[in-house]
Design an enzyme around this catalytic site. Structure first.
Site, PDB file in Angstrom:
ATOM      1  N   HIS A 122       0.879  -1.156  -0.010  1.00 51.13           N
ATOM      2  CA  HIS A 122      -0.054   0.118   0.046  1.00 51.13           C
ATOM      3  C   HIS A 122       0.851   1.169  -0.094  1.00 51.13           C
ATOM      4  O   HIS A 122       0.336   2.301  -0.303  1.00 51.13           O
ATOM      5  CB  HIS A 122      -0.968  -0.023   1.323  1.00 51.13           C
ATOM      6  CG  HIS A 122      -0.442   0.200   2.540  1.00 51.13           C
ATOM      7  ND1 HIS A 122       0.613  -0.698   3.121  1.00 51.13           N
ATOM      8  CD2 HIS A 122      -0.233   1.359   3.291  1.00 51.13           C
ATOM      9  CE1 HIS A 122       0.980  -0.009   4.136  1.00 51.13           C
ATOM     10  NE2 HIS A 122       0.456   1.131   4.332  1.00 51.13           N
ATOM     11  N   LYS A 165       9.617  -8.685   4.992  1.00 50.06           N
ATOM     12  CA  LYS A 165      10.709  -9.439   6.100  1.00 50.06           C
ATOM     13  C   LYS A 165      11.495 -10.813   5.222  1.00 50.06           C
ATOM     14  O   LYS A 165      10.837 -11.278   4.220  1.00 50.06           O
ATOM     15  CB  LYS A 165      10.041 -10.122   7.173  1.00 50.06           C
ATOM     16  CG  LYS A 165      10.880 -10.485   8.306  1.00 50.06           C
ATOM     17  CD  LYS A 165      11.039  -9.129   8.952  1.00 50.06           C
ATOM     18  CE  LYS A 165      11.734  -9.257  10.324  1.00 50.06           C
ATOM     19  NZ  LYS A 165      11.368  -8.132  11.415  1.00 50.06           N
TER      20      LYS A 165
HETATM   21  N1  GLU Z   1      14.420  -5.683  11.813  1.00 54.69           N
HETATM   22  C1  GLU Z   1      14.019  -4.565  12.393  1.00 54.69           C
HETATM   23  C2  GLU Z   1      12.461  -4.729  12.759  1.00 54.69           C
HETATM   24  O1  GLU Z   1      11.873  -5.800  13.104  1.00 54.69           O
HETATM   25  C3  GLU Z   1      14.175  -3.359  11.534  1.00 54.69           C
HETATM   26  C4  GLU Z   1      13.752  -3.437  10.430  1.00 54.69           C
HETATM   27  C5  GLU Z   1      14.190  -2.230   9.353  1.00 54.69           C
HETATM   28  O2  GLU Z   1      14.871  -1.514   9.843  1.00 54.69           O
HETATM   29  O3  GLU Z   1      13.575  -2.289   8.012  1.00 54.69           O
HETATM   30  O4  GLU Z   1      11.747  -3.772  12.933  1.00 54.69           O
END
Ligand code: GLU
Length: 469
Positions: free
Chosen positions: A63, A104
């Site tokens: 989005h 992720k």
């Molecule tokens: N891995 C971290 C989180 O779970 C940081 C993610 C990021 O900086 O994009 O928020």
């Protein structure tokens, strides 16, 4: 009843959706993971053996683009987990007004069991797979560190990306959490821990909330237990200690240590580096079964390791009045219900640990603007402050103390701007969620209030796109 991690996230989402007025179809779209890339690739290990590596990248929502979220290296990685974590990123970014969708990544390896050379090969090959499928790029999907990864891995990612995409002017923005020399931003490393501290401090400064919990306002003197001495746990412990809290216990996977007078995280970190364990740390009591440490007497419990560490079984034994979720998903839905029943305040992951992604956003902006924060205005501000101070001294006939002069004249460095942007973000998000909760007294807990906040923001941006009425 036990749920998978993704099911837990869906369950929390549904619980909150009930308090909103959005169309069912729109809610279903927000909840769904848009793209799931599951991959296998071979890597030749140092001993000549070929290993098939299992890895994922999930883009939960577009989005807003790019998608954003870390990459974890852990033997527990699986598709369900990466989907859950990607979903949490969407809601997290929405709450703190970071204009990204959630993503992720995960590689199913134990980084401790691989040499640096093997890890580099795995990371570079993973990046190449993402490039091949158009799953990475400053405007597409921007990974970052997560459990088991850090600056070193991010440097390998940006280097691989740039070598495959020569001449891409904004290429450095394909990943965040990079070393400063590779386009990183000052303040990214401590960002998640500092954000957790700012969020918990804001809650502790709310007299009505503290009165309900039977605690005094303010951070000072609060007894804190931290689970995890990785980047996030270490920095949580550091900022709580530096601001007058007492970190009475720190838990790691090999065991935990307790000292009612407080534990210095830096000394413990160095001790563990030298000995390989937190156990037998000077002046502290050993807790052999690490998870027992979560049940010790304290005011604030900070789980800063992995998901599902507090469930229906151990939640009833936990004595903390406040649980600050520095990790992603440390509590199961059963634990949530138990804490709501006991009147324990759970400050939820999806905004409390948003400091990392907030500063990642600052890093990405720095990469796109190709200039360090403060470079243009620092000297100008210092000259201007100097003039103003001189004028005040002349008009009042009084002199500022050397300490005050230094503070007033100081022009912002990158770190000052990043920390202040993070502080502002965490304070505003805490107040916004608390406001939603207060205005809807039937909302059972702060997590649900945070989800309502996130759902409203994502739904609004979908309707602004004109896709839904
Ligand atoms: N891995 C971290 C989180 O779970 C940081 C993610 C990021 O900086 O994009 O928020």
């Amino acid at each position: 009843m036990s749920y998978s991690f993704f099911e837990s996230v869906e369950k929390s989402f549904d619980k909150a959706a009930h308090f909103t007025k959005w169309d069912k179809g729109l809610l279903a779209q927000i909840k769904a993971c848009n793209s799931v890339y599951s991959m296998r690739f071979p890597v030749k290990m140092d001993d000549g053996r070929i290993e098939v590596i299992e890895a994922y990248r999930v883009q939960h929502s577009q989005h807003k683009t790019p998608c954003k979220g870390g990459i974890r290296f852990s033997p527990e990685v699986n598709q369900d987990e990466v989907m859950a974590l990607a979903s949490l990123m969407t809601y997290k970014c929405a709450i703190v007004n970071v204009p990204f969708g959630g993503g992720k990544g995960g590689i199913k390896i134990n980084p401790r069991k691989h040499s640096a050379y093997e890890l580099e090969k795995i990371t570079r090959r993973y990046t190449a797979e993402l490039v091949k499928k158009n799953f990475i790029g400053p405007g597409i999907d921007v990974p970052a560190p997560d459990y088991g990864t850090g600056e070193r891995e991010m440097a390998w990612i940006v280097d691989t990306y740039l070598s495959l995409k020569p001449g891409e002017i904004d290429g450095a923005g394909c990943v965040t959490g990079k070393p400063i020399s590779q386009g990183g931003v000052n303040g990214r490393k401590e960002a998640t821990g500092l954000g957790v501290f700012f969020g918990v401090r804001e809650v502790c400064d709310m007299p009505d909330i503290m009165a309900k919990l039977g605690l005094a306002t303010g951070i000072e003197g609060k007894r804190v237990i931290v689970q995890g001495l990785g980047n996030v746990g270490y920095h949580c412990a550091k900022f709580f200690r530096e601001h007058g809290a007492i970190v009475v216990a720190i838990a790691e996977y090999e065991g935990a240590v307790y000292n009612e007078n407080g534990i210095n995280e830096e000394e413990l970190f160095q001790y563990r580096k030298a000995t390989g364990t937190v156990l037998n740390f000077g002046g502290a009591t050993n807790i052999i079964n690490s998870s027992d440490a979560l049940e010790l007497d304290c005011d604030i419990l900070i789980p800063a390791a992995l998901e599902n560490v507090i469930d229906g079984k151990n939640a009833p034994n936990i004595k903390a009045k406040i649980i600050g979720e520095a990790a992603n998903g440390p509590l199961t839905p059963e634990a949530d219900e138990i804490f709501a029943g006991k009147g324990v305040l759970v400050i939820p992951d999806m905004y409390l640990n948003a400091g990392g992604v907030t500063v990642s956003y600052f890093e990405w902006l720095k990469n796109l603007s190709h200039v360090r924060y403060g470079r243009l205005e620092k000297r100008f501000t210092e000259n201007m402050n100097h003039l103003i101070l001189e004028e005040i001294e002349e008009l009042t006939g009084k002199q500022a103390t050397p300490k005050a002069r230094k503070l007033i004249e100081h022009g912002p460095d990158e770190i000052d701007l990043v920390h202040s942007g993070l502080e502002e973000t965490m304070i505003s998000a805490t107040r916004e969620i608390m406001k939603i909760w207060k205005e809807n007294p039937e909302i059972p807990d702060m997590r649900t209030a945070a989800y309502v906040c996130a759902i409203n923001k994502v739904a609004t941006s979908y309707t602004e796109l004109g896709i839904f009425p």
